[in-house]
Design an enzyme around this catalytic site. Structure first.
Site, PDB file in Angstrom:
ATOM      1  N   ILE A  73       0.810  -1.148  -0.025  1.00 21.74           N
ATOM      2  CA  ILE A  73       0.061  -0.020  -0.025  1.00 21.74           C
ATOM      3  C   ILE A  73       1.177   1.172   0.105  1.00 21.74           C
ATOM      4  CG2 ILE A  73      -1.797   1.148   1.275  1.00 21.74           C
ATOM      5  CD1 ILE A  73      -2.826  -1.208   2.171  1.00 21.74           C
ATOM      6  N   PRO A  74       0.734   1.768  -0.991  1.00 19.30           N
ATOM      7  CA  PRO A  74       2.189   2.621  -1.438  1.00 19.30           C
ATOM      8  C   PRO A  74       2.239   4.214  -0.780  1.00 19.30           C
ATOM      9  CG  PRO A  74       0.736   2.712  -3.257  1.00 19.30           C
ATOM     10  CD  PRO A  74       0.217   1.710  -2.291  1.00 19.30           C
ATOM     11  N   CYS A  75       2.297   4.215   0.538  1.00 15.11           N
ATOM     12  CA  CYS A  75       2.322   5.496   1.430  1.00 15.11           C
ATOM     13  C   CYS A  75       3.565   6.168   0.898  1.00 15.11           C
ATOM     14  CB  CYS A  75       2.265   5.337   2.862  1.00 15.11           C
ATOM     15  SG  CYS A  75       3.483   4.030   3.434  1.00 15.11           S
ATOM     16  N   HIS A  76       4.847   5.696   0.181  1.00 12.92           N
ATOM     17  CA  HIS A  76       5.843   6.489  -0.062  1.00 12.92           C
ATOM     18  C   HIS A  76       5.522   7.239  -1.371  1.00 12.92           C
ATOM     19  CE1 HIS A  76       5.800   2.569  -2.612  1.00 12.92           C
ATOM     20  NE2 HIS A  76       6.346   3.168  -3.479  1.00 12.92           N
TER      21      HIS A  76
END
Length: 295
Positions: free
Chosen positions: A244-247
Protein backbone atom coordinates in the site's frame (compact mmCIF):
# COMPACT_ATOMS: atom_id res chain seq x y z
CA UNK A 1 20.68 -16.30 4.90
CA UNK A 2 20.84 -17.47 1.28
CA UNK A 3 23.26 -16.12 -1.32
CA UNK A 4 20.31 -14.40 -3.05
CA UNK A 5 19.28 -12.78 0.24
CA UNK A 6 22.80 -11.57 0.88
CA UNK A 7 23.00 -10.07 -2.61
CA UNK A 8 19.69 -8.22 -2.25
CA UNK A 9 20.71 -6.77 1.11
CA UNK A 10 24.01 -5.77 -0.41
CA UNK A 11 22.22 -3.94 -3.23
CA UNK A 12 20.20 -1.88 -0.76
CA UNK A 13 23.34 -1.10 1.22
CA UNK A 14 25.07 0.19 -1.91
CA UNK A 15 22.02 2.27 -2.82
CA UNK A 16 21.84 3.73 0.70
CA UNK A 17 25.50 4.76 0.53
CA UNK A 18 24.84 6.34 -2.87
CA UNK A 19 22.05 8.47 -1.40
CA UNK A 20 24.37 9.77 1.33
CA UNK A 21 27.11 10.48 -1.18
CA UNK A 22 24.83 12.29 -3.62
CA UNK A 23 23.31 14.35 -0.79
CA UNK A 24 26.82 15.37 0.26
CA UNK A 25 27.41 17.01 -3.10
CA UNK A 26 28.03 14.09 -5.41
CA UNK A 27 25.22 14.77 -7.88
CA UNK A 28 27.62 15.45 -10.75
CA UNK A 29 30.18 12.71 -10.13
CA UNK A 30 31.04 10.54 -13.11
CA UNK A 31 30.46 6.80 -13.02
CA UNK A 32 34.14 6.20 -12.25
CA UNK A 33 34.20 8.84 -9.49
CA UNK A 34 31.01 7.61 -7.88
CA UNK A 35 32.19 4.00 -7.96
CA UNK A 36 35.57 4.93 -6.48
CA UNK A 37 33.93 6.84 -3.62
CA UNK A 38 32.01 3.67 -2.80
CA UNK A 39 35.13 1.49 -2.95
CA UNK A 40 33.89 -0.37 -6.01
CA UNK A 41 35.16 -0.74 -9.54
CA UNK A 42 33.16 1.06 -12.20
CA UNK A 43 32.18 -2.24 -13.84
CA UNK A 44 30.99 -3.75 -10.53
CA UNK A 45 29.04 -0.63 -9.64
CA UNK A 46 27.44 -0.68 -13.08
CA UNK A 47 26.43 -4.34 -12.70
CA UNK A 48 24.93 -3.87 -9.23
CA UNK A 49 22.65 -1.04 -10.24
CA UNK A 50 21.76 -2.42 -13.64
CA UNK A 51 20.82 -5.75 -12.05
CA UNK A 52 18.74 -4.04 -9.37
CA UNK A 53 16.66 -1.61 -11.46
CA UNK A 54 17.64 -2.17 -15.07
CA UNK A 55 19.10 1.28 -15.70
CA UNK A 56 22.59 2.74 -15.64
CA UNK A 57 24.06 4.16 -12.41
CA UNK A 58 24.08 7.64 -13.98
CA UNK A 59 20.35 7.42 -14.70
CA UNK A 60 19.68 6.01 -11.25
CA UNK A 61 21.73 8.84 -9.78
CA UNK A 62 19.12 11.24 -11.17
CA UNK A 63 16.30 9.37 -9.44
CA UNK A 64 18.06 9.63 -6.08
CA UNK A 65 18.47 13.41 -6.17
CA UNK A 66 16.42 15.45 -3.77
CA UNK A 67 14.81 17.31 -6.66
CA UNK A 68 13.42 14.11 -8.14
CA UNK A 69 10.28 14.34 -6.01
CA UNK A 70 9.47 17.75 -7.50
CA UNK A 71 9.90 16.43 -11.02
CA UNK A 72 7.59 13.54 -10.19
CA UNK A 73 4.92 16.01 -9.12
CA UNK A 74 5.33 17.92 -12.37
CA UNK A 75 5.43 14.93 -14.68
CA UNK A 76 3.72 12.01 -12.92
CA UNK A 77 1.13 13.56 -10.65
CA UNK A 78 -1.97 11.39 -10.27
CA UNK A 79 -5.44 12.82 -9.74
CA UNK A 80 -7.05 9.94 -7.92
CA UNK A 81 -10.62 10.56 -9.06
CA UNK A 82 -9.50 10.58 -12.70
CA UNK A 83 -7.40 7.46 -12.23
CA UNK A 84 -10.39 5.66 -10.75
CA UNK A 85 -12.73 6.87 -13.49
CA UNK A 86 -10.56 5.48 -16.29
CA UNK A 87 -10.10 2.14 -14.59
CA UNK A 88 -6.68 2.69 -13.02
CA UNK A 89 -7.79 1.88 -9.49
CA UNK A 90 -6.00 -1.44 -9.78
CA UNK A 91 -2.76 -0.08 -11.21
CA UNK A 92 -1.23 1.17 -7.98
CA UNK A 93 0.24 -2.14 -7.06
CA UNK A 94 3.12 -3.96 -8.63
CA UNK A 95 3.16 -5.27 -12.18
CA UNK A 96 1.56 -8.75 -12.21
CA UNK A 97 0.65 -9.06 -8.55
CA UNK A 98 -2.99 -9.90 -7.91
CA UNK A 99 -4.07 -8.33 -4.63
CA UNK A 100 -7.08 -9.25 -2.51
CA UNK A 101 -7.80 -7.40 0.69
CA UNK A 102 -10.30 -7.34 3.50
CA UNK A 103 -10.71 -4.64 6.14
CA UNK A 104 -11.54 -5.32 9.76
CA UNK A 105 -14.84 -3.99 11.04
CA UNK A 106 -14.66 -0.96 13.38
CA UNK A 107 -15.66 -3.20 16.27
CA UNK A 108 -12.83 -5.63 15.60
CA UNK A 109 -10.39 -2.75 15.32
CA UNK A 110 -11.53 -1.31 18.64
CA UNK A 111 -10.62 -4.58 20.37
CA UNK A 112 -6.93 -3.88 19.61
CA UNK A 113 -6.28 -7.37 18.33
CA UNK A 114 -7.83 -9.21 21.26
CA UNK A 115 -8.46 -12.82 20.26
CA UNK A 116 -6.42 -12.40 17.07
CA UNK A 117 -3.37 -14.53 16.29
CA UNK A 118 -0.75 -12.69 14.24
CA UNK A 119 2.11 -14.59 12.65
CA UNK A 120 5.39 -12.79 12.00
CA UNK A 121 8.78 -13.28 10.43
CA UNK A 122 11.81 -11.47 9.01
CA UNK A 123 12.48 -11.49 5.28
CA UNK A 124 14.88 -9.90 2.87
CA UNK A 125 13.58 -7.24 0.47
CA UNK A 126 14.93 -4.79 -2.12
CA UNK A 127 14.94 -2.22 0.71
CA UNK A 128 16.72 -4.18 3.41
CA UNK A 129 15.30 -6.34 6.18
CA UNK A 130 11.49 -6.49 6.17
CA UNK A 131 9.24 -7.56 9.04
CA UNK A 132 6.06 -9.22 7.76
CA UNK A 133 3.00 -9.98 9.84
CA UNK A 134 -0.19 -11.78 8.89
CA UNK A 135 -3.37 -13.44 10.08
CA UNK A 136 -5.20 -16.41 8.63
CA UNK A 137 -6.84 -13.92 6.23
CA UNK A 138 -3.68 -12.34 4.87
CA UNK A 139 -0.74 -10.00 5.42
CA UNK A 140 -1.55 -7.31 7.98
CA UNK A 141 1.86 -5.71 8.44
CA UNK A 142 5.02 -4.98 6.47
CA UNK A 143 7.78 -2.87 8.03
CA UNK A 144 11.34 -2.00 6.96
CA UNK A 145 14.15 -1.95 9.49
CA UNK A 146 17.15 -0.67 7.52
CA UNK A 147 16.90 2.80 9.09
CA UNK A 148 14.98 2.20 12.33
CA UNK A 149 16.56 -1.07 13.46
CA UNK A 150 14.91 -4.45 13.93
CA UNK A 151 13.94 -4.04 17.58
CA UNK A 152 12.25 -0.68 17.01
CA UNK A 153 10.35 -2.01 14.00
CA UNK A 154 9.13 -5.01 15.99
CA UNK A 155 7.98 -2.86 18.92
CA UNK A 156 6.22 -0.46 16.58
CA UNK A 157 4.23 -3.16 14.80
CA UNK A 158 3.31 -5.09 17.94
CA UNK A 159 2.05 -1.88 19.60
CA UNK A 160 -0.54 -1.44 16.83
CA UNK A 161 -2.44 -4.52 18.00
CA UNK A 162 -1.30 -4.80 21.64
CA UNK A 163 -3.76 -7.50 22.69
CA UNK A 164 -3.03 -9.88 19.83
CA UNK A 165 -1.17 -13.17 20.20
CA UNK A 166 2.07 -12.91 18.18
CA UNK A 167 3.60 -16.15 16.86
CA UNK A 168 6.79 -16.41 14.80
CA UNK A 169 6.12 -18.41 11.62
CA UNK A 170 8.09 -17.49 8.50
CA UNK A 171 6.97 -20.64 6.69
CA UNK A 172 3.31 -19.62 6.79
CA UNK A 173 4.05 -16.10 5.54
CA UNK A 174 6.72 -16.83 2.93
CA UNK A 175 4.52 -17.61 -0.13
CA UNK A 176 2.75 -14.24 0.05
CA UNK A 177 5.87 -12.28 0.99
CA UNK A 178 7.75 -13.85 -1.91
CA UNK A 179 4.90 -12.87 -4.25
CA UNK A 180 4.98 -9.29 -2.98
CA UNK A 181 8.69 -8.75 -3.59
CA UNK A 182 8.78 -10.79 -6.81
CA UNK A 183 5.92 -8.57 -8.03
CA UNK A 184 3.93 -11.51 -9.32
CA UNK A 185 1.49 -14.09 -8.05
CA UNK A 186 -1.20 -13.41 -5.47
CA UNK A 187 -1.23 -11.79 -2.04
CA UNK A 188 -4.10 -11.35 0.39
CA UNK A 189 -4.15 -8.45 2.86
CA UNK A 190 -6.02 -8.19 6.14
CA UNK A 191 -6.22 -4.46 6.84
CA UNK A 192 -6.54 -3.55 10.50
CA UNK A 193 -7.31 0.13 11.01
CA UNK A 194 -9.87 2.79 11.86
CA UNK A 195 -12.49 3.66 9.19
CA UNK A 196 -10.69 6.87 8.10
CA UNK A 197 -7.41 5.02 7.83
CA UNK A 198 -8.97 2.31 5.67
CA UNK A 199 -10.33 4.98 3.28
CA UNK A 200 -6.90 6.59 2.98
CA UNK A 201 -5.17 3.26 2.39
CA UNK A 202 -7.71 2.36 -0.28
CA UNK A 203 -7.02 5.71 -2.00
CA UNK A 204 -3.27 5.03 -1.91
CA UNK A 205 -3.88 1.86 -3.93
CA UNK A 206 -5.11 4.01 -6.84
CA UNK A 207 -1.72 5.64 -7.37
CA UNK A 208 -0.01 3.94 -10.32
CA UNK A 209 3.50 2.63 -9.86
CA UNK A 210 6.07 5.28 -10.77
CA UNK A 211 3.60 8.10 -10.05
CA UNK A 212 2.90 10.26 -6.99
CA UNK A 213 0.14 12.34 -5.45
CA UNK A 214 -0.18 14.81 -2.57
CA UNK A 215 -1.65 14.59 0.90
CA UNK A 216 -4.28 17.20 -0.03
CA UNK A 217 -5.24 15.19 -3.12
CA UNK A 218 -5.71 12.12 -0.92
CA UNK A 219 -7.93 14.15 1.41
CA UNK A 220 -10.11 15.24 -1.51
CA UNK A 221 -10.26 11.70 -2.83
CA UNK A 222 -11.81 10.39 0.39
CA UNK A 223 -14.29 13.28 0.62
CA UNK A 224 -12.53 15.12 3.45
CA UNK A 225 -10.63 17.99 1.77
CA UNK A 226 -10.00 19.81 5.06
CA UNK A 227 -8.62 16.76 6.84
CA UNK A 228 -5.14 16.95 5.34
CA UNK A 229 -3.43 16.58 8.71
CA UNK A 230 -5.53 13.55 9.64
CA UNK A 231 -4.87 12.04 6.22
CA UNK A 232 -1.13 12.56 6.69
CA UNK A 233 -1.34 10.72 10.01
CA UNK A 234 -3.25 7.87 8.38
CA UNK A 235 -0.63 7.64 5.63
CA UNK A 236 2.06 7.39 8.29
CA UNK A 237 0.14 4.65 10.08
CA UNK A 238 -0.14 2.45 7.00
CA UNK A 239 0.80 -0.98 8.38
CA UNK A 240 1.63 -2.54 4.99
CA UNK A 241 4.33 -0.29 3.56
CA UNK A 242 5.47 -0.64 -0.08
CA UNK A 243 2.42 -2.72 -1.08
CA UNK A 244 0.00 0.00 0.00
CA UNK A 245 2.22 2.75 -1.41
CA UNK A 246 2.37 5.47 1.22
CA UNK A 247 5.80 6.37 -0.21
CA UNK A 248 3.97 7.84 -3.23
CA UNK A 249 2.40 10.63 -1.14
CA UNK A 250 4.30 13.95 -1.24
CA UNK A 251 3.79 17.50 -0.03
CA UNK A 252 2.45 20.08 -2.49
CA UNK A 253 5.86 21.75 -2.46
CA UNK A 254 7.47 18.62 -3.83
CA UNK A 255 9.17 17.82 -0.53
CA UNK A 256 9.10 14.19 0.44
CA UNK A 257 7.33 14.76 3.74
CA UNK A 258 7.84 12.11 6.38
CA UNK A 259 8.15 8.38 6.08
CA UNK A 260 7.60 6.04 8.98
CA UNK A 261 10.52 3.76 8.15
CA UNK A 262 13.01 6.50 7.24
CA UNK A 263 13.29 8.94 4.34
CA UNK A 264 16.17 7.05 2.68
CA UNK A 265 13.82 4.07 2.29
CA UNK A 266 11.11 6.31 0.80
CA UNK A 267 13.54 7.80 -1.68
CA UNK A 268 14.83 4.35 -2.58
CA UNK A 269 11.29 3.12 -3.25
CA UNK A 270 10.45 6.11 -5.46
CA UNK A 271 13.72 5.74 -7.35
CA UNK A 272 13.24 2.00 -7.73
CA UNK A 273 9.74 2.41 -9.17
CA UNK A 274 10.64 5.32 -11.46
CA UNK A 275 13.61 3.42 -12.83
CA UNK A 276 11.58 0.29 -13.45
CA UNK A 277 8.80 2.32 -15.04
CA UNK A 278 11.24 3.94 -17.46
CA UNK A 279 13.22 0.78 -18.17
CA UNK A 280 10.35 -1.66 -18.73
CA UNK A 281 7.71 -0.64 -21.30
CA UNK A 282 4.59 -2.66 -20.65
CA UNK A 283 0.89 -2.78 -21.30
CA UNK A 284 -1.48 -1.22 -18.74
CA UNK A 285 -1.10 -2.92 -15.37
CA UNK A 286 -3.13 -6.10 -15.16
CA UNK A 287 -3.08 -6.22 -11.36
CA UNK A 288 -6.49 -6.24 -9.74
CA UNK A 289 -7.79 -5.45 -6.32
CA UNK A 290 -10.89 -6.24 -4.30
CA UNK A 291 -12.03 -4.71 -1.03
CA UNK A 292 -14.26 -6.51 1.44
CA UNK A 293 -15.18 -5.00 4.79
CA UNK A 294 -15.61 -7.42 7.68
CA UNK A 295 -18.94 -7.65 9.41
Amino acid sequence: MTVETQETSYHYGVMRRAIALIDAGGEDLTLEQLAARMDMSASHFQRVFSAWVGVSPKRYQQYLRLGHAKSLLRERFTTLEAAHAVGLSGSGRLHDLFLRWEAMSPGEYARKGQGLRIFWGWFDSPFGAALAMGTTKGICGLAFAAETGAEAAMRDMCARWPLADFVEDTTRLRPQVDAIFAQRGEAALHMIGAPLQIKVWEALLRIPSGHVTTYSELARAIGAPRAVRAVGTAVGRNPVSWLIPCHRALRKSGELGGYHWGLPVKRAMLAFEAAQDDATPRAPDAAQTGLHTGN
